[in-house]
Design a protein around this motif. Structure first.
Motif, PDB file in Angstrom:
ATOM      1  N   LEU A 170      -1.773 -14.609  10.075  1.00  0.00           N
ATOM      2  CA  LEU A 170      -2.943 -14.507   9.205  1.00  0.00           C
ATOM      3  C   LEU A 170      -4.093 -13.800   9.915  1.00  0.00           C
ATOM      4  O   LEU A 170      -4.846 -13.051   9.295  1.00  0.00           O
ATOM      5  CB  LEU A 170      -3.372 -15.904   8.745  1.00  0.00           C
ATOM      6  CG  LEU A 170      -2.458 -16.582   7.718  1.00  0.00           C
ATOM      7  CD1 LEU A 170      -2.885 -18.032   7.506  1.00  0.00           C
ATOM      8  CD2 LEU A 170      -2.507 -15.828   6.387  1.00  0.00           C
ATOM      9  N   GLN A 171      -4.218 -14.050  11.230  1.00  0.00           N
ATOM     10  CA  GLN A 171      -5.275 -13.384  11.991  1.00  0.00           C
ATOM     11  C   GLN A 171      -5.027 -11.880  12.041  1.00  0.00           C
ATOM     12  O   GLN A 171      -5.956 -11.076  11.910  1.00  0.00           O
ATOM     13  CB  GLN A 171      -5.319 -13.975  13.406  1.00  0.00           C
ATOM     14  CG  GLN A 171      -6.587 -13.672  14.183  1.00  0.00           C
ATOM     15  CD  GLN A 171      -6.533 -12.344  14.899  1.00  0.00           C
ATOM     16  OE1 GLN A 171      -5.471 -11.762  15.087  1.00  0.00           O
ATOM     17  NE2 GLN A 171      -7.698 -11.845  15.300  1.00  0.00           N
ATOM     18  N   MET A 172      -3.774 -11.485  12.201  1.00  0.00           N
ATOM     19  CA  MET A 172      -3.425 -10.057  12.219  1.00  0.00           C
ATOM     20  C   MET A 172      -3.650  -9.428  10.847  1.00  0.00           C
ATOM     21  O   MET A 172      -4.192  -8.325  10.727  1.00  0.00           O
ATOM     22  CB  MET A 172      -1.964  -9.902  12.649  1.00  0.00           C
ATOM     23  CG  MET A 172      -1.693 -10.361  14.072  1.00  0.00           C
ATOM     24  SD  MET A 172       0.063 -10.680  14.412  1.00  0.00           S
ATOM     25  CE  MET A 172       0.732  -9.036  14.295  1.00  0.00           C
ATOM     26  N   MET A 173      -3.255 -10.147   9.795  1.00  0.00           N
ATOM     27  CA  MET A 173      -3.417  -9.632   8.434  1.00  0.00           C
ATOM     28  C   MET A 173      -4.889  -9.548   8.045  1.00  0.00           C
ATOM     29  O   MET A 173      -5.275  -8.716   7.213  1.00  0.00           O
ATOM     30  CB  MET A 173      -2.666 -10.532   7.447  1.00  0.00           C
ATOM     31  CG  MET A 173      -1.147 -10.505   7.620  1.00  0.00           C
ATOM     32  SD  MET A 173      -0.315 -11.926   6.874  1.00  0.00           S
ATOM     33  CE  MET A 173      -0.828 -11.740   5.169  1.00  0.00           C
ATOM     34  N   GLY A 186      -8.898  -4.728   5.183  1.00  0.00           N
ATOM     35  CA  GLY A 186      -9.955  -4.915   4.189  1.00  0.00           C
ATOM     36  C   GLY A 186     -11.099  -5.768   4.667  1.00  0.00           C
ATOM     37  O   GLY A 186     -11.578  -6.634   3.926  1.00  0.00           O
ATOM     38  N   ARG A 187     -11.569  -5.546   5.870  1.00  0.00           N
ATOM     39  CA  ARG A 187     -12.704  -6.315   6.397  1.00  0.00           C
ATOM     40  C   ARG A 187     -13.955  -6.069   5.554  1.00  0.00           C
ATOM     41  O   ARG A 187     -14.280  -4.913   5.252  1.00  0.00           O
ATOM     42  CB  ARG A 187     -12.984  -5.934   7.845  1.00  0.00           C
ATOM     43  CG  ARG A 187     -11.981  -6.446   8.862  1.00  0.00           C
ATOM     44  CD  ARG A 187     -12.236  -7.899   9.203  1.00  0.00           C
ATOM     45  NE  ARG A 187     -11.284  -8.387  10.189  1.00  0.00           N
ATOM     46  CZ  ARG A 187     -11.458  -8.328  11.507  1.00  0.00           C
ATOM     47  NH1 ARG A 187     -12.556  -7.766  11.991  1.00  0.00           N
ATOM     48  NH2 ARG A 187     -10.564  -8.820  12.330  1.00  0.00           N
ATOM     49  N   ALA A 223      -8.971  -2.331   9.455  1.00  0.00           N
ATOM     50  CA  ALA A 223      -8.109  -1.293   8.890  1.00  0.00           C
ATOM     51  C   ALA A 223      -7.906  -1.580   7.409  1.00  0.00           C
ATOM     52  O   ALA A 223      -8.158  -2.687   6.935  1.00  0.00           O
ATOM     53  CB  ALA A 223      -6.768  -1.263   9.614  1.00  0.00           C
ATOM     54  N   HIS A 224      -7.470  -0.573   6.680  1.00  0.00           N
ATOM     55  CA  HIS A 224      -7.159  -0.785   5.259  1.00  0.00           C
ATOM     56  C   HIS A 224      -5.734  -1.313   5.102  1.00  0.00           C
ATOM     57  O   HIS A 224      -5.470  -2.182   4.267  1.00  0.00           O
ATOM     58  CB  HIS A 224      -7.302   0.518   4.470  1.00  0.00           C
ATOM     59  CG  HIS A 224      -6.920   0.363   3.026  1.00  0.00           C
ATOM     60  ND1 HIS A 224      -7.729  -0.279   2.114  1.00  0.00           N
ATOM     61  CD2 HIS A 224      -5.798   0.744   2.343  1.00  0.00           C
ATOM     62  CE1 HIS A 224      -7.134  -0.288   0.925  1.00  0.00           C
ATOM     63  NE2 HIS A 224      -5.958   0.334   1.043  1.00  0.00           N
ATOM     64  N   LEU A 225      -4.818  -0.810   5.913  1.00  0.00           N
ATOM     65  CA  LEU A 225      -3.415  -1.211   5.835  1.00  0.00           C
ATOM     66  C   LEU A 225      -2.959  -1.767   7.184  1.00  0.00           C
ATOM     67  O   LEU A 225      -3.152  -1.147   8.224  1.00  0.00           O
ATOM     68  CB  LEU A 225      -2.541  -0.010   5.456  1.00  0.00           C
ATOM     69  CG  LEU A 225      -1.022  -0.216   5.513  1.00  0.00           C
ATOM     70  CD1 LEU A 225      -0.579  -1.239   4.474  1.00  0.00           C
ATOM     71  CD2 LEU A 225      -0.301   1.120   5.311  1.00  0.00           C
ATOM     72  N   VAL A 226      -2.361  -2.959   7.152  1.00  0.00           N
ATOM     73  CA  VAL A 226      -1.797  -3.584   8.345  1.00  0.00           C
ATOM     74  C   VAL A 226      -0.305  -3.782   8.120  1.00  0.00           C
ATOM     75  O   VAL A 226       0.104  -4.383   7.117  1.00  0.00           O
ATOM     76  CB  VAL A 226      -2.460  -4.942   8.648  1.00  0.00           C
ATOM     77  CG1 VAL A 226      -1.709  -5.667   9.758  1.00  0.00           C
ATOM     78  CG2 VAL A 226      -3.912  -4.758   9.044  1.00  0.00           C
ATOM     79  N   VAL A 227       0.506  -3.244   9.018  1.00  0.00           N
ATOM     80  CA  VAL A 227       1.965  -3.400   8.936  1.00  0.00           C
ATOM     81  C   VAL A 227       2.419  -4.235  10.130  1.00  0.00           C
ATOM     82  O   VAL A 227       2.196  -3.856  11.280  1.00  0.00           O
ATOM     83  CB  VAL A 227       2.682  -2.034   8.938  1.00  0.00           C
ATOM     84  CG1 VAL A 227       4.199  -2.239   8.877  1.00  0.00           C
ATOM     85  CG2 VAL A 227       2.205  -1.178   7.772  1.00  0.00           C
TER      86      VAL A 227
END
Length: 328
Positions: free
Chosen positions: A34-37, A41-42, A7-11
């Motif tokens: 950190l894994q979730m964040m 931007g993969r 995803a581009h944005l992770v909340v």
């Protein structure tokens, strides 16, 4: 975890999660965050990413510095599981002598951290020769532990390592070293009680006992098929006793009101299926104890069906209908 969802944005809406009735809400560890964040931007999907963490004011500074200069270095955890990992390589024929063992160890993340942070791993010297000696001694100790347990054989010249049946079983079924030694120690005439006791001693099945669940465990112990102690005043005190009771509670279909206990019972049953298959395989190919293999098979079936035997089925309550009744 384990799902490819870039995803581009992770909340991240909140940095605590429910850990059960005994622990309550606890902070999510930085590695998981950190894994979730990292989904933002993969590479290959996006050129940049943004992660937003919503947390309490008291934890704000911690998360601001999580990936900054104050961040902790990731260290290797290989030493704690070195015997198991090395056995896998021996079973697959990757390691056949101590030199290959050292060469394999040098290819791991553990070796890179040893060179950069030797104090963390209690290494006094820092020269290449001293590191080489440390790796060799580490390998020799792990090989000696496996040989002493009769999981592998080392020839008289001390240069050739050969896997035994136990090595292949331990590797294939992902069994801990301590658990495999317990399986190998089972007598040839072991019954369901002895096998359940050995299973309960396996670290893979043990969970700490929370104060809130002691009454429930003591109550279930009074109604399960096999008792730990015939004394009516007996109280559950150890994780192995808890595992012994939960295994039987699952087979006997004894309901547990505590959600955490039910969750742990499900986990214990799933892992026990794999461990019982390991006991069965070793009894057939290694110790040649056919009775133990049969009892392991029957226990696996009991855990899968939640029935102690063919006479425990619901249909046996019907008059003139039992496990010997043939279908027409």
């Amino acid at each position: 975890m384990g799902v490819n969802l870039p995803a581009h944005l992770v909340v991240i809406k909140g940095t605590t999660m429910w850990r059960g009735a005994g622990a309550g809400y606890a902070a999510i560890d930085s590695g998981t965050l950190l894994q979730m964040m990292g989904r933002a931007g993969r590479p290959g999907f996006d050129t940049s990413g943004t992660a937003v963490i919503m947390t309490d004011v008291s934890r704000k500074t911690f998360y601001e510095n999580m990936d900054g200069p104050g961040a902790k270095f990731l260290e290797s955890q290989l030493l704690a599981r070195l015997v198991e990992k090395m056995n896998v390589e021996i079973s697959q024929g990757v390691i056949q002598n101590s030199n290959q063992c050292v060469r394999w160890l040098k290819s791991t993340f553990f070796f890179s951290r040893v060179r950069k942070n030797p104090q963390k791993y209690a290494i006094k010297g820092t020269t290449e020769h001293e590191l080489e000696e440390y790796l060799l001694e580490t390998c020799k100790k792990a090989l000696a532990d496996l040989e002493e347990a009769k999981i592998i054989d080392i020839r008289e010249d001390r240069s050739t390592v050969l896997p035994n049946v136990a090595s292949h079983v331990m590797s294939y079924h992902l069994v801990d070293f301590a658990s495999m030694k317990l399986f190998m120690s089972l007598p040839h005439d072991s019954g369901p009680v002895q096998i359940l006791q050995v299973l309960a001693q396996c670290g893979e099945l043990q969970h700490p006992i929370r104060r809130s669940e002691k009454n429930a465990l003591n109550a279930v112990h009074k109604v399960v098929k096999y008792k730990l102690d015939q004394d009516i005043k007996f109280r559950v005190q150890t994780p192995s006793q808890k595992a012994f009771i939960l295994l039987q509670a699952s087979i006997g279909q004894h309901y547990l009101e505590d959600f955490s206990l039910r969750q742990e019972m499900t986990q214990i049953v799933d892992i026990s299926q794999r461990l019982l298959k390991a006991i069965e395989d070793y009894s057939v190919r290694g110790s040649l104890h056919g009775a133990v293999a049969l009892e392991s098979l029957l226990l696996r079936r009991s855990l899968a069906t939640s029935l102690w035997g063919p006479s425990d089925g619901v249909l046996n309550q019907v008059s003139r209908l039992n496990n010997l009744t043939e279908l027409s």
